[in-house]
Design an enzyme around this catalytic site. Structure first.
Site, short mmCIF file in Angstrom:
data_model
loop_
_atom_site.label_atom_id
_atom_site.label_comp_id
_atom_site.label_asym_id
_atom_site.label_seq_id
_atom_site.Cartn_x
_atom_site.Cartn_y
_atom_site.Cartn_z
N GLY A 30 14.29 -14.32 -3.41
CA GLY A 30 14.24 -15.67 -2.85
C GLY A 30 13.11 -15.81 -1.85
O GLY A 30 12.46 -14.83 -1.47
N SER A 31 12.91 -17.07 -1.41
CA SER A 31 11.73 -17.37 -0.60
C SER A 31 11.83 -16.79 0.81
O SER A 31 10.80 -16.43 1.41
CB SER A 31 11.52 -18.88 -0.54
OG SER A 31 12.65 -19.51 0.03
N THR A 32 13.04 -16.66 1.37
CA THR A 32 13.16 -16.12 2.74
C THR A 32 13.02 -14.60 2.71
O THR A 32 12.32 -14.01 3.55
CB THR A 32 14.51 -16.54 3.38
OG1 THR A 32 14.79 -17.89 3.01
CG2 THR A 32 14.45 -16.44 4.89
N ASP A 88 22.37 -18.65 0.18
CA ASP A 88 22.38 -20.10 -0.05
C ASP A 88 23.33 -20.82 0.88
O ASP A 88 23.13 -21.99 1.21
CB ASP A 88 22.74 -20.38 -1.51
CG ASP A 88 21.73 -19.76 -2.44
OD1 ASP A 88 20.55 -20.14 -2.33
OD2 ASP A 88 22.09 -18.86 -3.22
N LYS A 98 25.56 -16.74 -2.72
CA LYS A 98 24.21 -16.37 -3.12
C LYS A 98 24.06 -16.66 -4.62
O LYS A 98 25.03 -16.88 -5.31
CB LYS A 98 23.96 -14.88 -2.86
CG LYS A 98 23.77 -14.59 -1.38
CD LYS A 98 23.46 -13.13 -1.09
CE LYS A 98 22.34 -12.52 -1.88
NZ LYS A 98 21.06 -13.22 -1.80
N GLU A 107 21.72 -8.27 -6.65
CA GLU A 107 21.80 -8.38 -5.18
C GLU A 107 23.12 -7.82 -4.67
O GLU A 107 23.16 -7.13 -3.65
CB GLU A 107 21.64 -9.85 -4.75
CG GLU A 107 20.23 -10.36 -4.92
CD GLU A 107 20.09 -11.85 -4.68
OE1 GLU A 107 18.99 -12.27 -4.34
OE2 GLU A 107 21.07 -12.60 -4.84
N LYS A 125 21.39 -23.41 6.01
CA LYS A 125 22.30 -22.63 5.17
C LYS A 125 23.69 -22.44 5.82
O LYS A 125 24.60 -21.95 5.17
CB LYS A 125 21.70 -21.25 4.86
CG LYS A 125 20.31 -21.30 4.23
CD LYS A 125 20.35 -21.86 2.84
CE LYS A 125 19.02 -21.89 2.14
NZ LYS A 125 18.46 -20.59 1.81
#
Ligand code: 5RP
Length: 230
Positions: A30-32, A88, A98, A107, A125
């Site tokens: 994911g982006s983070t 998420d 997630k 994950e 979130k």
């Protein structure tokens, strides 16, 4: 950069301070998590750290390689020191949803293999109840899809097969399975819902991560908050 991207980056920067020389790391998706992976790469270069990473998706594998993080596997390292990942949705008990990136099964396996599981996210979130305005991703064996959809409805969910955005057809995970996004509304008891879903034949894994996160770094417009499991 938007405030949200800045906030994700700030949370990732704090989380990467948990990384120590000699660690084996789970690398989330994911982006983070991507901000954390890039920062780990920079620390390896600057501080000459000996780190090995286990990626949770093909995308993360590529990013880790590009960031100069040497990779390993669970076969070589079935136990990991630390995993950094995104989420998420996060509730007050640090339970998570997630899987909007589709990597939830790997994950969860990597998170289960780790001594410390650290989450990075921006403040959007946080939620008082998991499932409020958030679907629950569930990885499903394609053969079982119609039956699994019915059974999810039977326990109060509204399931939707995740479709690709740029072509027609369902999204396939890195494991060759489908993702069903199920709307349960606010989930009263994630601890009860998770085993109900897992017991449906054909459900590979759910995006409910219960009692797994140890620390959550929450990026805000002007700083970073830290939540810790008691
Ligand atoms: C992927 C995940 C991600 O960690 C989650 O979707 C958060 O992603 P982002 O940091 O891009 O919001 O669970 O399966």
């Amino acid at each position: 950069m938007s405030w949200r991207e800045e906030a994700k980056k700030r949370a990732a920067t704090e989380a990467v301070k948990h990384v120590k020389d000699g660690f084996t790391l789970g690398l989330g998706s994911g982006s983070t998590a991507a901000y954390a992976i890039k920062a780990i790469g920079r620390r390896i270069q600057r501080e000459k750290l000996k780190i090995l990473g286990v990626p949770t998706s093909h995308q993360t594998q590529r990013l880790a390689e590009d960031s100069g993080i040497p990779l390993t596997t669970l076969k070589e390292h079935p136990e990991l020191d630390l995993t950094l990942d995104g989420a998420d949705q996060i509730d007050k008990e640090l339970n998570l949803i997630k899987g909007m990136g589709g990597a939830l099964t790997r994950e969860k396996i990597v998170a289960s293999a780790t001594k410390e599981f650290v989450i990075v996210a921006d403040q959007t979130k946080l939620a008082d109840r998991l499932g409020k305005n958030q679907q629950l991703p569930i990885e499903v064996l394609p053969f079982a899809l119609p039956t699994v959809m019915l059974k999810i409805q039977g326990i109060g969910g509204n399931p939707l097969l995740r479709e690709m955005k740029d072509k027609t057809g369902p999204v396939l995970t890195d494991n060759g399975n489908f993702i069903v996004d199920a709307d349960f509304g606010p989930i009263g008891s994630p601890e009860e819902l998770n085993p109900q879903l897992i017991s449906i034949p054909g459900v590979i894994e759910t995006g409910l991560f219960i009692d797994m996160a140890d620390v959550v770094y929450v990026g805000k417009p002007n700083g970073v908050g830290k939540l810790q499991r008691e």
